[in-house]
Design a protein around this motif. Structure first.
Motif, PDB file in Angstrom:
ATOM      1  N   MET A  24     -15.751 -25.574 -10.804  1.00  0.00           N
ATOM      2  CA  MET A  24     -16.495 -25.341  -9.562  1.00  0.00           C
ATOM      3  C   MET A  24     -15.828 -25.995  -8.367  1.00  0.00           C
ATOM      4  O   MET A  24     -16.497 -26.476  -7.464  1.00  0.00           O
ATOM      5  CB  MET A  24     -17.920 -25.879  -9.665  1.00  0.00           C
ATOM      6  CG  MET A  24     -18.882 -25.012 -10.426  1.00  0.00           C
ATOM      7  SD  MET A  24     -18.954 -23.309  -9.787  1.00  0.00           S
ATOM      8  CE  MET A  24     -19.927 -23.547  -8.295  1.00  0.00           C
ATOM      9  N   SER A  25     -14.464 -26.064  -8.367  1.00  0.00           N
ATOM     10  CA  SER A  25     -13.841 -26.691  -7.204  1.00  0.00           C
ATOM     11  C   SER A  25     -12.988 -25.691  -6.438  1.00  0.00           C
ATOM     12  O   SER A  25     -11.879 -25.965  -6.034  1.00  0.00           O
ATOM     13  CB  SER A  25     -13.014 -27.894  -7.637  1.00  0.00           C
ATOM     14  OG  SER A  25     -12.439 -28.469  -6.501  1.00  0.00           O
TER      15      SER A  25
ATOM     16  N   ARG B 165     -19.798 -27.316   0.146  1.00  0.00           N
ATOM     17  CA  ARG B 165     -20.063 -28.747   0.031  1.00  0.00           C
ATOM     18  C   ARG B 165     -19.988 -29.422   1.404  1.00  0.00           C
ATOM     19  O   ARG B 165     -20.860 -30.185   1.784  1.00  0.00           O
ATOM     20  CB  ARG B 165     -19.026 -29.338  -0.943  1.00  0.00           C
ATOM     21  CG  ARG B 165     -19.046 -30.850  -1.097  1.00  0.00           C
ATOM     22  CD  ARG B 165     -18.726 -31.216  -2.503  1.00  0.00           C
ATOM     23  NE  ARG B 165     -19.837 -30.830  -3.343  1.00  0.00           N
ATOM     24  CZ  ARG B 165     -20.911 -31.559  -3.509  1.00  0.00           C
ATOM     25  NH1 ARG B 165     -21.035 -32.725  -2.911  1.00  0.00           N
ATOM     26  NH2 ARG B 165     -21.896 -31.158  -4.269  1.00  0.00           N
TER      27      ARG B 165
ATOM     28  N   GLU C 176     -20.279 -27.985   4.262  1.00  0.00           N
ATOM     29  CA  GLU C 176     -21.377 -27.476   5.071  1.00  0.00           C
ATOM     30  C   GLU C 176     -22.669 -28.220   4.720  1.00  0.00           C
ATOM     31  O   GLU C 176     -23.458 -28.571   5.588  1.00  0.00           O
ATOM     32  CB  GLU C 176     -21.538 -25.971   4.836  1.00  0.00           C
ATOM     33  CG  GLU C 176     -22.310 -25.288   5.934  1.00  0.00           C
ATOM     34  CD  GLU C 176     -21.650 -23.963   6.320  1.00  0.00           C
ATOM     35  OE1 GLU C 176     -22.374 -22.993   6.385  1.00  0.00           O
ATOM     36  OE2 GLU C 176     -20.426 -23.933   6.559  1.00  0.00           O
ATOM     37  N   PHE C 177     -22.853 -28.494   3.411  1.00  0.00           N
ATOM     38  CA  PHE C 177     -24.052 -29.217   3.008  1.00  0.00           C
ATOM     39  C   PHE C 177     -24.058 -30.635   3.580  1.00  0.00           C
ATOM     40  O   PHE C 177     -25.091 -31.131   4.024  1.00  0.00           O
ATOM     41  CB  PHE C 177     -24.179 -29.272   1.486  1.00  0.00           C
ATOM     42  CG  PHE C 177     -25.299 -30.155   1.041  1.00  0.00           C
ATOM     43  CD1 PHE C 177     -26.610 -29.851   1.371  1.00  0.00           C
ATOM     44  CD2 PHE C 177     -25.047 -31.324   0.345  1.00  0.00           C
ATOM     45  CE1 PHE C 177     -27.648 -30.686   0.992  1.00  0.00           C
ATOM     46  CE2 PHE C 177     -26.087 -32.160  -0.032  1.00  0.00           C
ATOM     47  CZ  PHE C 177     -27.387 -31.840   0.293  1.00  0.00           C
ATOM     48  N   GLN C 178     -22.866 -31.264   3.605  1.00  0.00           N
ATOM     49  CA  GLN C 178     -22.764 -32.609   4.185  1.00  0.00           C
ATOM     50  C   GLN C 178     -23.216 -32.585   5.645  1.00  0.00           C
ATOM     51  O   GLN C 178     -23.903 -33.484   6.118  1.00  0.00           O
ATOM     52  CB  GLN C 178     -21.313 -33.099   4.116  1.00  0.00           C
ATOM     53  CG  GLN C 178     -20.862 -33.507   2.733  1.00  0.00           C
ATOM     54  CD  GLN C 178     -21.499 -34.802   2.290  1.00  0.00           C
ATOM     55  OE1 GLN C 178     -22.600 -34.809   1.743  1.00  0.00           O
ATOM     56  NE2 GLN C 178     -20.845 -35.901   2.543  1.00  0.00           N
ATOM     57  N   LEU C 179     -22.800 -31.533   6.359  1.00  0.00           N
ATOM     58  CA  LEU C 179     -23.177 -31.400   7.764  1.00  0.00           C
ATOM     59  C   LEU C 179     -24.686 -31.155   7.875  1.00  0.00           C
ATOM     60  O   LEU C 179     -25.358 -31.745   8.721  1.00  0.00           O
ATOM     61  CB  LEU C 179     -22.392 -30.246   8.391  1.00  0.00           C
ATOM     62  CG  LEU C 179     -22.707 -29.928   9.847  1.00  0.00           C
ATOM     63  CD1 LEU C 179     -22.396 -31.112  10.735  1.00  0.00           C
ATOM     64  CD2 LEU C 179     -21.909 -28.722  10.328  1.00  0.00           C
ATOM     65  N   GLU C 180     -25.207 -30.316   6.986  1.00  0.00           N
ATOM     66  CA  GLU C 180     -26.652 -30.060   6.992  1.00  0.00           C
ATOM     67  C   GLU C 180     -27.422 -31.344   6.757  1.00  0.00           C
ATOM     68  O   GLU C 180     -28.469 -31.584   7.339  1.00  0.00           O
ATOM     69  CB  GLU C 180     -27.016 -29.066   5.878  1.00  0.00           C
ATOM     70  CG  GLU C 180     -26.638 -27.641   6.210  1.00  0.00           C
ATOM     71  CD  GLU C 180     -27.070 -26.665   5.138  1.00  0.00           C
ATOM     72  OE1 GLU C 180     -27.977 -26.995   4.353  1.00  0.00           O
ATOM     73  OE2 GLU C 180     -26.500 -25.568   5.091  1.00  0.00           O
TER      74      GLU C 180
ATOM     75  N   GLU D 297     -15.997 -25.585   0.766  1.00  0.00           N
ATOM     76  CA  GLU D 297     -16.527 -25.195   2.067  1.00  0.00           C
ATOM     77  C   GLU D 297     -18.047 -25.388   2.094  1.00  0.00           C
ATOM     78  O   GLU D 297     -18.609 -25.950   3.023  1.00  0.00           O
ATOM     79  CB  GLU D 297     -16.157 -23.724   2.311  1.00  0.00           C
ATOM     80  CG  GLU D 297     -16.454 -23.212   3.693  1.00  0.00           C
ATOM     81  CD  GLU D 297     -15.555 -23.853   4.729  1.00  0.00           C
ATOM     82  OE1 GLU D 297     -16.062 -24.177   5.808  1.00  0.00           O
ATOM     83  OE2 GLU D 297     -14.363 -24.047   4.453  1.00  0.00           O
TER      84      GLU D 297
ATOM     85  N   HIS E 172     -16.390 -23.382  -2.781  1.00  0.00           N
ATOM     86  CA  HIS E 172     -17.265 -24.475  -3.173  1.00  0.00           C
ATOM     87  C   HIS E 172     -17.091 -25.662  -2.233  1.00  0.00           C
ATOM     88  O   HIS E 172     -18.067 -26.269  -1.766  1.00  0.00           O
ATOM     89  CB  HIS E 172     -16.971 -24.878  -4.626  1.00  0.00           C
ATOM     90  CG  HIS E 172     -17.923 -25.886  -5.139  1.00  0.00           C
ATOM     91  ND1 HIS E 172     -17.595 -27.208  -5.253  1.00  0.00           N
ATOM     92  CD2 HIS E 172     -19.210 -25.776  -5.524  1.00  0.00           C
ATOM     93  CE1 HIS E 172     -18.640 -27.873  -5.714  1.00  0.00           C
ATOM     94  NE2 HIS E 172     -19.635 -27.028  -5.890  1.00  0.00           N
TER      95      HIS E 172
END
Lengths: 234, 234, 234, 234
Positions: D1-2, D10, D12-16, D8, D6
């Motif tokens: 899953m890398s 990840r 985006e989730f950090q930014l969210e 990208e 994925h």
């Protein structure tokens, strides 16, 4: 990363953010309600004849109106959360006006811990003995504002012109939801003349009419818009 | 944008929203616990012989029951959060009844800061000297309600008829989770007769039986449903 | 809807939920800090010679230690949030032990409003005049526990055996992060002997060593693991 | 899953996560505002001539400045939330400096319940009679800091060098947003000389100039950058 899908996802995230912000305000308001209920003060009990189970039960007894207020407000905030949840389940876009409507709605959610604390502070024996109307009025008006704002938001969202919910919501669903959302604040409003011109004891039970009225209304609505009438309808 | 995938995502987001709202209530309740612990008052110390490390240590000493209450409640709210987390890991859909069950469950989470504050206010030396039962009963009942609501939610979610968790959860997992969720409130309940008919000193330690009972139970369960018995089972 | 992708998404959502729950606790703790700062009481001012700008400035002056405490704690909770943010940026899976470690970590975050309120209540002139060590010790120990929990979590997550971060994190990144995370609580610990055996006035400034030590350490680390040494390293 | 997708997701989730953390702070601060409004104390009313609707109305009357403060601050926090919402709608990446800028911005959001409580505690009749400047100054400065931080964040995000918003934001949008964000704190600042050298009564109404100035400014800006001028512009 600026494909149409990406933009679509981004816009969807912006909408999610609006929804999650609302959820946070709901969650905080519903959890803060309990803050208004103060633990029976140990030092006070010590002065008034000593700490004992009997004395503590007595203090707890004085908190009963607070607990009732807490439970009612918890129930209604929870109810409005489920409505908000359902309503925004239809929303696929947003604009500045929806943001503002939602903020005003959240204002009345954020006010609930105060209204509940205020009403329940004076909703013990005094409420009926002295027919105190102000705290009850404040509490009822808070619910009314909540209900009307909910109605306005629902009307704004379900209006196909605003393009906030696409594909357009089924007109019957809209109609039922509008009726439901306007009935709640009106029944609350009804409690005020009862409190002022009759007895506040009866006014307190008026909100219980909400679920009953709802059922009758829903039966009427369903009859009118039932499948066999539908052809005549649209 | 109204493809089946989109609808599926939308429904999933609605479920996520329910979960994140619950998380927010958990997070607020767990963080509000500390609000009940008041910092030793400087002005009070000044009046009672002056501010000094000794006086502050003495005041902190009086806060020990509060800290114990804080730690226990933090641990249990945290535990119930992990259970909620695990339980909703199976959920793929929701309905109105699950919303209500979850709200009632959250009600008892939101009540925890009060219960903890109440119990720990009276859980110092007085608790044992005067055998105060009321605050302890309140605290225990809060945990019981939490435990029973958790059990009801688990039963409702795991019931294949309700179609909330698809594919259906493995029956063994369901069985174990049900047993675990019902054991906790029953052990808490057990503390009440001990407090009322024996000594509250023993009652306070009853909850410590939970992890022990759990282990024994899990061993029994695993033995009964171990692979070699499984063919006879299903 | 039970394809591998779906399960993968579901598991990812479960992890997100853990992270967002932590964020909520961080956000509540950081915002509750301000609750400990009480607005100068109007009634009190009225009794002590009347309300005037001079009297209000005087009251605000007494709040300065509280504001300093608020700012420091805000900064550090913010810092630990960014570290948590960075750390969980590597996490791709979770297990029961990570849940527990994270909860214990959050416990010390939730305790921060109390510690800050306690320390800053006694961090005015009295702190130095009376060499009050207890509130300072409490505050420092809270930071130490936070720092050590952060170190343990980091060690647990970065350990490839636990399979929580895949692909495995770059060993150099791990090494640097471990050193950084262990240095902070040790420098805080250092403040205690200074406070007890020397003067608390010096102890208060010890945490300022953290950024300086960090820079020196990072320079040393980078030198040792610079590209030209790297071949010898791995 | 890398896979790149994925990673990208990840990132985006950090930014969210950064955004949702900010939302939580906004939500808590906006809901805590109401905590500063204390319910009229029943015991106090009992001592001062008994509980009656007239006495309660009188107590509520004293709370009017608090309600006004609550409403104003709710409105402005809501406004800054919508701005933050809009601003981060452009952000596609983040770095350490944006984290820090955002934390400082959130610091001033978290301070709002105190500032509001402080200002509104002294914003009754005394404010004008005694020309109290300190609470008003504190309140105004909090808004100024909020406004300036908002401006700095906007400048940092919109600067194409920092690669935080890609594709680069339309220069006209940037220009308008910068002007809007800098005008608000400047008008707040203007209230201070009016309060100090003229009468605080006028100063209180200065913030009302904000919407008016905004409209005039926007009209000027639109004229200058209207389509027909655009060719000459860039």
């Amino acid at each position: 990363m600026s494909t149409p899908l990406h933009n679509e996802l981004r816009k969807e995230f912006q909408l999610e953010r609006l929804i999650l912000f609302s959820d946070a305000v709901f969650a905080i308001a519903i959890t803060l309600l309990v803050i208004e209920i103060k633990v029976p003060d140990k030092e006070l009990l010590k002065h008034n004849g000593g700490i004992s189970d009997a004395a503590i039960v007595d203090s707890l007894g004085h908190l009963i109106p607070k607990f009732i207020g807490f439970i009612i407000s918890f129930m209604f905030i929870g109810l409005y959360w489920t409505i908000h949840h359902r309503m925004f389940g239809f929303v696929t876009s947003y604009n500045r006006k929806l943001l503002v409507l939602n903020l005003v709605f959240l204002f009345f959610i954020a006010l609930m811990p105060f209204s509940t604390g205020f009403y329940s502070e004076y909703s013990g024996r005094e409420l009926f003995e002295k027919q105190l109307k102000i705290p009850f009025t404040f509490y009822v008006l808070n619910f009314c504002c909540l209900g009307f704002m909910n109605y306005f938001m629902w009307r704004y969202i379900s209006n196909p012109k605003n393009k906030l919910a696409e594909p357009a919501i089924d007109p019957l669903t809209v109609k039922i939801a509008r009726i439901r959302s306007i009935v709640v604040p009106f029944i609350f409003l009804l409690a005020l003349p009862v409190a002022y011109f009759s007895n506040i004891l009866y006014a307190v039970f008026i909100p219980m009419l909400i679920p009953i009225t709802m059922r009758i209304l829903m039966r009427v609505v369903k009859k009118r818009y039932s499948p066999k009438n539908k052809p005549f309808q649209s």
